[in-house]
Design a protein around this motif. Sequence first.
Motif, PDB file in Angstrom:
ATOM      1  N   LEU A 279      -8.022 -42.311 -48.171  1.00  0.00           N
ATOM      2  CA  LEU A 279      -8.077 -41.685 -49.498  1.00  0.00           C
ATOM      3  C   LEU A 279      -8.725 -40.314 -49.423  1.00  0.00           C
ATOM      4  O   LEU A 279      -8.294 -39.356 -50.105  1.00  0.00           O
ATOM      5  N   ASP A 280      -9.755 -40.162 -48.624  1.00  0.00           N
ATOM      6  CA  ASP A 280     -10.424 -38.861 -48.464  1.00  0.00           C
ATOM      7  C   ASP A 280      -9.454 -37.834 -47.880  1.00  0.00           C
ATOM      8  O   ASP A 280      -9.444 -36.635 -48.293  1.00  0.00           O
ATOM      9  N   GLN A 281      -8.636 -38.281 -46.926  1.00  0.00           N
ATOM     10  CA  GLN A 281      -7.657 -37.367 -46.318  1.00  0.00           C
ATOM     11  C   GLN A 281      -6.622 -36.928 -47.360  1.00  0.00           C
ATOM     12  O   GLN A 281      -6.253 -35.728 -47.451  1.00  0.00           O
ATOM     13  N   GLU A 282      -6.103 -37.858 -48.167  1.00  0.00           N
ATOM     14  CA  GLU A 282      -5.114 -37.527 -49.190  1.00  0.00           C
ATOM     15  C   GLU A 282      -5.706 -36.618 -50.257  1.00  0.00           C
ATOM     16  O   GLU A 282      -5.058 -35.666 -50.746  1.00  0.00           O
ATOM     17  N   GLU A 285      -5.803 -33.132 -48.869  1.00  0.00           N
ATOM     18  CA  GLU A 285      -4.492 -32.498 -48.883  1.00  0.00           C
ATOM     19  C   GLU A 285      -4.083 -32.123 -50.313  1.00  0.00           C
ATOM     20  O   GLU A 285      -3.508 -31.056 -50.570  1.00  0.00           O
ATOM     21  N   LEU A 286      -4.349 -33.014 -51.258  1.00  0.00           N
ATOM     22  CA  LEU A 286      -4.010 -32.742 -52.660  1.00  0.00           C
ATOM     23  C   LEU A 286      -4.798 -31.553 -53.192  1.00  0.00           C
ATOM     24  O   LEU A 286      -4.263 -30.717 -53.965  1.00  0.00           O
ATOM     25  N   MET A 287      -6.023 -31.429 -52.834  1.00  0.00           N
ATOM     26  CA  MET A 287      -6.830 -30.302 -53.290  1.00  0.00           C
ATOM     27  C   MET A 287      -6.301 -28.986 -52.709  1.00  0.00           C
ATOM     28  O   MET A 287      -6.286 -27.938 -53.379  1.00  0.00           O
ATOM     29  N   LYS A 288      -5.817 -29.065 -51.457  1.00  0.00           N
ATOM     30  CA  LYS A 288      -5.249 -27.860 -50.832  1.00  0.00           C
ATOM     31  C   LYS A 288      -3.975 -27.448 -51.569  1.00  0.00           C
ATOM     32  O   LYS A 288      -3.752 -26.258 -51.879  1.00  0.00           O
ATOM     33  N   ARG A 289      -3.099 -28.459 -51.868  1.00  0.00           N
ATOM     34  CA  ARG A 289      -1.857 -28.152 -52.565  1.00  0.00           C
ATOM     35  C   ARG A 289      -2.162 -27.654 -53.993  1.00  0.00           C
ATOM     36  O   ARG A 289      -1.504 -26.734 -54.505  1.00  0.00           O
ATOM     37  N   GLU A 292      -2.946 -24.017 -53.903  1.00  0.00           N
ATOM     38  CA  GLU A 292      -1.754 -23.209 -53.693  1.00  0.00           C
ATOM     39  C   GLU A 292      -0.936 -23.096 -54.974  1.00  0.00           C
ATOM     40  O   GLU A 292      -0.447 -22.005 -55.341  1.00  0.00           O
ATOM     41  N   VAL A 293      -0.759 -24.231 -55.644  1.00  0.00           N
ATOM     42  CA  VAL A 293       0.027 -24.234 -56.884  1.00  0.00           C
ATOM     43  C   VAL A 293      -0.668 -23.381 -57.939  1.00  0.00           C
ATOM     44  O   VAL A 293      -0.018 -22.612 -58.702  1.00  0.00           O
ATOM     45  N   GLN A 294      -1.978 -23.520 -58.016  1.00  0.00           N
ATOM     46  CA  GLN A 294      -2.728 -22.765 -59.015  1.00  0.00           C
ATOM     47  C   GLN A 294      -2.603 -21.255 -58.769  1.00  0.00           C
ATOM     48  O   GLN A 294      -2.415 -20.450 -59.702  1.00  0.00           O
ATOM     49  N   GLN A 295      -2.658 -20.875 -57.533  1.00  0.00           N
ATOM     50  CA  GLN A 295      -2.565 -19.448 -57.192  1.00  0.00           C
ATOM     51  C   GLN A 295      -1.168 -18.904 -57.510  1.00  0.00           C
ATOM     52  O   GLN A 295      -0.998 -17.787 -58.043  1.00  0.00           O
ATOM     53  N   LEU A 296      -0.163 -19.694 -57.188  1.00  0.00           N
ATOM     54  CA  LEU A 296       1.214 -19.234 -57.420  1.00  0.00           C
ATOM     55  C   LEU A 296       1.504 -19.159 -58.932  1.00  0.00           C
ATOM     56  O   LEU A 296       2.225 -18.259 -59.397  1.00  0.00           O
TER      57      LEU A 296
END
Length: 548
Positions: A279-282, A285-289, A292-296
């Motif tokens: 769960l920590d790994q997911e 990854e979700l926080m990274k995505r 990216e989405v927020q920036q775009l």
Amino acid sequence: MSATSCVLSEEQFLCCICLDVFTDPVTIPCGHNFCKNCITQHWNVNSARCQCPMCKKHFRARPKLHVNTFISEMAADFKQSARKTGGDGSEIQVAKPGEIPCDICTGTKLKAKKSCLTCFASYCIIHLDPHQTSDRLKTHLLTDPVDNMEGRVCAKHRKPLELFCKTDQTCVCSHCTVTEHVSHNIVSVKVEYEGKKAELEQTEANIQQMIQERQLRCQRIKQLKIHSKEDAETEIANGVRIFTVLMQTAERDLNELIEMIEERQKRTEEEADRYITELDQEVSELMKRHAEVQQLSRTEDHLHLLQNFTGTSTALHTGNWTGVSICPPSYEGTVTEAVAKLEETLSREKEQLLHEARLRRVQHYTVDVILDPHTANPWLNLSDDEKQVGCAEVRRDLPDNKERFSLYNNVLAQQSFSSGRFYYEVQVTGKTDWTLGVAKESVNRKGIIPLSPVNGYWAVGLRNGNEYLSLTSPVVSLSLNFRPQRVGVFVSYEEGLVSFYDVDEAIHIYSFTDCCFTEKLFPFFSPGLNHGGVNSAPLIILPVNHAY
């Protein structure tokens, strides 16, 4: 002078008046000798007639008395010799307090040798001589020295108490029989003495028997006291051992329970840690995505958004956590089940330990038993070491001595026991018929007599390969879960107990209780008939293995 006194007899130195050895002897004109004091007193009492007390010769005037120095010296020498030994060679003894003194001795009283029931007086060795030499005195009745001679005379008639009145149960004299005790049942003292003596002897025998019975009982109680102490010490040792084993078992099961619970908890923690890591790994990854989405989404550059939209809108590959959860392990009933299992284990181990403790307790009294060939039936074969016995196919030619069993295939041990405790073990492997136990010494060894306690046998046996019996009256069948291969026999003489054990399984087979043993007991063996070789295996007396 000493040599002369050894030849002369005592009566030559006795004054006929005092019947004692001369003191200051004087010789009167007729030639007779007397103590100076004795003859003087005699003449003073009989002053009217001055004569010799022995020959009765009269003297006109009282003779002058002079000590005869020759006789005085001989008398003194004789007295000195007589102080060492009497006339019959017996030692002269001065009467001590509590001893009966001579009634004749003047001055120092010598110890009385005999009492005269006719004269009612006691005499020392010296003064007893007239009763042994005078024909008239020889008829007197002498006895061992007795005290209170007056008690042997009738107080009323001054006659000897030589009769016994059975009616009044008292000693009487001859005059009493014609006065106060006339027509009573009168017998001589001797007759009554013999009757009373017989009664006393019977009473003595009865008392002696009572003493022996009580001494035997006392001995048995002392033996039981020793047994009690030994039993207490053994029981404490067994208790410590059993409780130690049970506590070790309980501690082992507790450790297993703790280990099981900890293992469950460990597995639960490991599963939870694995889910948390995934769960920590997911989430990472979700926080990274998300970044990216927020920036775009915030860009004003139309072309840039369209060129990068495809990469950011691609679906994320994440796990389906909808049905995933962690349930803590349930421990309900775990301790209860563990306790129930422990109780079952402890009960089983306790039972086994108690059996082993009982066997260990009796094995403490192990004795070395050897068979007695003089008692063996002629059909029996004994090994050279007299530790094995089996039934032969041919009868041996043996003398029919009184100790030998003539009809039954029996043999006794050489050892006998009349007190205490004893134990021995016998191998019965491979046999279809056998009998073991103890027998009293007086059992009938010639006739056809059932083996039972009534006839002096306390035994158990096997018949037909599978029928185990207690040879009581009547016989009792024994239900055994195992076929004993090694049988232990224990006897406590004072407790009246005979017990049998299956040694390999440490199981009690049977006990005779409240037996009354009054004579020697012998270990008893019967290998049974050969049955064409089916029962040819011998009974073997084995050394005891104190493994328990």
